[in-house]
Design a protein around this motif. Sequence first.
Motif, PDB file in Angstrom:
ATOM      1  N   ILE B  16      76.517  -8.766  75.966  1.00 26.95           N
ATOM      2  CA  ILE B  16      77.388  -8.695  74.782  1.00 26.95           C
ATOM      3  C   ILE B  16      78.833  -8.889  75.234  1.00 26.95           C
ATOM      4  CG2 ILE B  16      78.163  -7.253  72.850  1.00 26.95           C
ATOM      5  CD1 ILE B  16      75.472  -5.762  73.008  1.00 26.95           C
ATOM      6  N   GLY B  17      79.205  -8.210  76.313  1.00 30.62           N
ATOM      7  CA  GLY B  17      80.566  -8.329  76.843  1.00 30.62           C
ATOM      8  C   GLY B  17      80.880  -9.738  77.310  1.00 30.62           C
ATOM      9  N   ALA B  18      79.939 -10.347  78.039  1.00 31.35           N
ATOM     10  CA  ALA B  18      80.160 -11.709  78.534  1.00 31.35           C
ATOM     11  C   ALA B  18      80.272 -12.690  77.372  1.00 31.35           C
ATOM     12  CB  ALA B  18      79.021 -12.109  79.474  1.00 31.35           C
ATOM     13  N   ALA B  19      79.474 -12.460  76.316  1.00 34.45           N
ATOM     14  CA  ALA B  19      79.553 -13.316  75.127  1.00 34.45           C
ATOM     15  C   ALA B  19      80.921 -13.179  74.459  1.00 34.45           C
ATOM     16  CB  ALA B  19      78.437 -12.963  74.144  1.00 34.45           C
ATOM     17  N   ARG B  43      80.095  -0.674  79.529  1.00 36.56           N
ATOM     18  CA  ARG B  43      79.493  -1.867  80.133  1.00 36.56           C
ATOM     19  C   ARG B  43      79.889  -3.135  79.369  1.00 36.56           C
ATOM     20  NH1 ARG B  43      73.345   0.112  80.427  1.00 36.56           N
ATOM     21  NH2 ARG B  43      72.887  -1.962  81.256  1.00 36.56           N
ATOM     22  N   ILE B  44      80.015  -3.007  78.051  1.00 37.16           N
ATOM     23  CA  ILE B  44      80.428  -4.172  77.259  1.00 37.16           C
ATOM     24  C   ILE B  44      81.850  -4.591  77.638  1.00 37.16           C
ATOM     25  CG2 ILE B  44      81.074  -4.928  74.925  1.00 37.16           C
ATOM     26  CD1 ILE B  44      78.732  -3.253  73.857  1.00 37.16           C
ATOM     27  N   LEU B  45      82.758  -3.603  77.670  1.00 34.01           N
ATOM     28  CA  LEU B  45      84.171  -3.935  77.890  1.00 34.01           C
ATOM     29  C   LEU B  45      84.460  -4.380  79.324  1.00 34.01           C
ATOM     30  CD1 LEU B  45      85.844  -1.216  75.649  1.00 34.01           C
ATOM     31  CD2 LEU B  45      85.663  -3.679  75.199  1.00 34.01           C
ATOM     32  N   THR B  46      83.660  -3.899  80.277  1.00 37.75           N
ATOM     33  CA  THR B  46      83.832  -4.350  81.668  1.00 37.75           C
ATOM     34  C   THR B  46      83.600  -5.853  81.763  1.00 37.75           C
ATOM     35  OG1 THR B  46      83.108  -2.220  82.527  1.00 37.75           O
ATOM     36  CG2 THR B  46      82.989  -4.082  84.045  1.00 37.75           C
ATOM     37  N   GLU B  54      89.471  -7.890  72.591  1.00 33.15           N
ATOM     38  CA  GLU B  54      89.686  -7.841  71.142  1.00 33.15           C
ATOM     39  C   GLU B  54      88.422  -8.268  70.394  1.00 33.15           C
ATOM     40  OE1 GLU B  54      93.521  -9.624  70.115  1.00 33.15           O
ATOM     41  OE2 GLU B  54      92.796  -9.708  68.025  1.00 33.15           O
ATOM     42  N   VAL B  55      87.816  -9.349  70.833  1.00 31.84           N
ATOM     43  CA  VAL B  55      86.583  -9.830  70.187  1.00 31.84           C
ATOM     44  C   VAL B  55      85.495  -8.758  70.292  1.00 31.84           C
ATOM     45  CG1 VAL B  55      84.737 -11.554  70.250  1.00 31.84           C
ATOM     46  CG2 VAL B  55      87.104 -12.258  70.627  1.00 31.84           C
ATOM     47  N   ALA B  56      85.380  -8.145  71.453  1.00 38.97           N
ATOM     48  CA  ALA B  56      84.350  -7.119  71.658  1.00 38.97           C
ATOM     49  C   ALA B  56      84.589  -5.927  70.737  1.00 38.97           C
ATOM     50  CB  ALA B  56      84.335  -6.679  73.122  1.00 38.97           C
ATOM     51  N   LYS B  57      85.843  -5.476  70.677  1.00 32.57           N
ATOM     52  CA  LYS B  57      86.134  -4.298  69.847  1.00 32.57           C
ATOM     53  C   LYS B  57      85.943  -4.570  68.358  1.00 32.57           C
ATOM     54  CE  LYS B  57      89.025  -1.516  72.862  1.00 32.57           C
ATOM     55  NZ  LYS B  57      90.399  -1.178  73.310  1.00 32.57           N
ATOM     56  N   ASP B  58      86.105  -5.837  67.972  1.00 32.96           N
ATOM     57  CA  ASP B  58      85.950  -6.200  66.556  1.00 32.96           C
ATOM     58  C   ASP B  58      84.514  -6.574  66.193  1.00 32.96           C
ATOM     59  OD1 ASP B  58      88.585  -5.754  66.164  1.00 32.96           O
ATOM     60  OD2 ASP B  58      89.189  -7.859  66.099  1.00 32.96           O
TER      61      ASP B  58
END
Lengths: 240, 240
Positions: B16-19, B43-46, B54-58
């Motif tokens: 998810i993070g890499a995406a 793990r996502i934000l790493t 920003e994309v991850a948090k949204d």
Amino acid sequence: MPITVVLVEPKYPENIGAAARACANFGVRNLRVVSPRVMDWERILTMATRVGEEVAKDLKVFDSLNDALSDCNYVVGSTARLGAHRKVHKTLREVACDVASYSVNNRVALVFGNEKWGLTNEQLYMCHDVFTIPTEGGSSLNVAQAVVVTLYEVYQAASQVALPKPQVATVEEQELMYSKIKQVCEAVDFVPHNNTVLWMTSIKRLLAKTELTSKEVKIIVGFCRKLLRALNNLKNPNGH
Amino acid sequence: MPITVVLVEPKYPENIGAAARACANFGVRNLRVVSPRVMDWERILTMATRVGEEVAKDLKVFDSLNDALSDCNYVVGSTARLGAHRKVHKTLREVACDVASYSVNNRVALVFGNEKWGLTNEQLYMCHDVFTIPTEGGSSLNVAQAVVVTLYEVYQAASQVALPKPQVATVEEQELMYSKIKQVCEAVDFVPHNNTVLWMTSIKRLLAKTELTSKEVKIIVGFCRKLLRALNNLKNPNGH
């Protein structure tokens, strides 16, 4: 594809593993790693998965980029930074056709720099051509992402090669030539003293366009040797 | 780009993070995740790094693919498997132009399946078009690698859009239409009982080529309703 992927000073073993998986996906068997910070096989193989396991296990580690490239013929580097001095004027798509055309008769190396700073000027000097992957604004891809995108594009281009490039001289042969050219330039005081690497990079990029074969490289080396001897004789008329 | 990336049932938060990082690199702001196995933000934000933070948090989480797509207009799915029933006849490069052309006036969703089994037939049914990324032999890319390669290709195509596609109906509007079409088919016993999903998928892929607008979808729905009422009246002549 007879292509070699070279990772320079990768920081994370995961990126080596992910690169191995990317290689396997696009038929690339040769992975080389220059001075990795850590070689943690468990972390490498986890990311390589079964798909990339063979490529990962066969990877070769080198102490210097020069050694890693010595048997290659055509070297292309990836960079995200586009400073004026970097002389990067091509996108991945633009170099992909050349890479594919060379790869038929040559060992082509695709070089990717460290996660943090990419390729240094000294490392970019080793490249016959340099490309960037167009991204939005100031973004930048992870090195493993850059590898998979690059191999995808080259794989696409390889399916459409019209005229393969001839076999050109190896990097080892070429480097001898460039060192001789440099000596000649120095002998006539034609090298800027403050920025030798960038200067030699310009000369390399220019000559790379001529697709020099081993034989042609030998002719140039012989010519340079003659020149150096003549210049030496002129300086020391009584020396011989 | 007005594109939405949808990850269906991802197993690893790292993907998810890499995406998210891949999205940020190619100007995609919308990331949706359907029924993730774990939502481990660390793990996502790493993997997202600062570039994709920003994309991850949204990102938005949904319980079903249908919900995740309801406001989208054009849905394209990625699959590695090419079974005869999967009706996948296009490469990424072939669909990239359509995706780019649609994205000017529409919300386009790019759908990626679970790490292990990809998209199921039920999930592929939701797609107006399906593509595969050509790889060597039986290899397959990691879902995050598939995302970055896909966005790279679409980003390239977007820079060359000649004629943007018109705005088409949303998935929500379309699904109402398909349910009505299905009812009509069932009323005249024209649906194979053993494989309804594949049957409806064929109908969807066929109609998707006609680029139906909201208005056209409403006309078809109205026509189906009339048909159903007439069929009902014929069956039960004394029923009304």
